[in-house]
Design an enzyme around this catalytic site. Sequence first.
Site, PDB file in Angstrom:
ATOM      1  N   ARG A   1      -5.291  24.923  70.972  1.00 52.08           N
ATOM      2  CA  ARG A   1      -5.774  26.176  70.300  1.00 52.08           C
ATOM      3  C   ARG A   1      -6.764  26.409  69.276  1.00 52.08           C
ATOM      4  O   ARG A   1      -7.316  27.177  68.986  1.00 52.08           O
ATOM      5  CB  ARG A   1      -4.755  27.456  69.602  1.00 52.08           C
ATOM      6  CG  ARG A   1      -4.011  28.157  70.740  1.00 52.08           C
ATOM      7  CD  ARG A   1      -4.693  29.387  71.011  1.00 52.08           C
ATOM      8  NE  ARG A   1      -5.182  30.213  70.516  1.00 52.08           N
ATOM      9  CZ  ARG A   1      -4.333  30.919  69.280  1.00 52.08           C
ATOM     10  NH1 ARG A   1      -3.008  31.151  69.206  1.00 52.08           N
ATOM     11  NH2 ARG A   1      -5.189  31.771  68.700  1.00 52.08           N
TER      12      ARG A   1
ATOM     13  N   ARG B   1       9.544  32.708  72.484  1.00 44.35           N
ATOM     14  CA  ARG B   1       8.517  31.525  71.660  1.00 44.35           C
ATOM     15  C   ARG B   1       8.231  30.079  71.566  1.00 44.35           C
ATOM     16  O   ARG B   1       7.633  29.332  71.143  1.00 44.35           O
ATOM     17  CB  ARG B   1       8.011  32.511  70.424  1.00 44.35           C
ATOM     18  CG  ARG B   1       8.104  33.827  70.219  1.00 44.35           C
ATOM     19  CD  ARG B   1       7.174  33.686  68.413  1.00 44.35           C
ATOM     20  NE  ARG B   1       7.122  35.423  68.092  1.00 44.35           N
ATOM     21  CZ  ARG B   1       7.773  35.689  67.456  1.00 44.35           C
ATOM     22  NH1 ARG B   1       8.028  34.874  66.466  1.00 44.35           N
ATOM     23  NH2 ARG B   1       7.789  37.338  66.878  1.00 44.35           N
TER      24      ARG B   1
END
Length: 356
Positions: free
Chosen positions: A52, A39
């Site tokens: 995003r 991650r």
Amino acid sequence: MSANDTPASRQPQTATYDSAFLRACRREPVPYTPVWFMRQAGRSLPEYRKVREGIPMLESCMRPELVAEITLQPVRRHDVDAAIYFSDIVVPLKAIGIDLDIKPGVGPVVEQPVRTRADLRRLRDLTPEDVSYVTEAVGLLVRELGPTPLIGFAGAPFTLASYLIEGGPSRTYENTKAMMYGDPELWADLLDRLSDITAAFLKVQIEAGASAVQLFDSWAGALSPADYRRSVLPASAKVFRAVAGYGVPRIHFGVGTGELLGLMGEAGADVVGVDWRVPLDEAARRVGPGKALQGNLDPAALFAPRRALEAKAREVLDAGAKLEGHVFNLGHGVMPNTDPDALTRLVEYVHTQTAR
């Protein structure tokens, strides 16, 4: 067949071949211990949140240029030794038409759970055309990364099955285990189908240029060793066999899998990922010879003061000092509120402390 056993003629002599990361995976001498973080491309980075913004998770996984940008962000910022392809383990399920979504704060949610033999018909084969955006994104990344390896990844059959059967995340896996115990034939057929889908997804990434692959069995820690050996290992082993001929290192990771480490290595991984609960020297004893290990700093240590973080990192390096191969990582993924500067400093610390 391990990466070490693959004939030299089949080993891809790419720009990444002599990287510290791939050398460690192959249990060869390294100039320093390589580092990457599960991650690492994600919520801890402000630049990730910016690109995003307003884009749903699954959609962001299907935009090649966005995937490439997100994957590259931690490489630029932290100087890690490998990039991990930005995606989600349910992407191949979505690609074959399963009605699911990733809901913020919840995770993957499946509209119609898989509970009966008739439901198996919804799990058709995955083709490269289903995930053409993956091929495109990996191509963009390989060109941009140069000598830095790209790790492809997929969810393991058990973890994918648990999402499909439960309809979303679970703490008890009651429906999953009810099928595993109560209808072992249906269970075996479901995992076999998922192993084919998973292998196809990994093959797409490798053929597009990924230098290694990681199979995430995130929820395998919910299983006893006997249940894992009987009901899960065969499907994971099938995935690893399917990609063995490519000669790229195969990594296997799960959370809470201290009791399963030997079995996870047995499934066919070249590198076994270890969470933070088991010291690396003890993990090596459980896994046995012939495997590299990856891990295993507690992700929460990144919230401690710098001196305390370095002390915990030193413990990991000391425990891993005699391993055949060691890739430094966390024992799970980077937490969303982690200070990115702490990650950058940690990479520098590991590189400096282990320079040969």
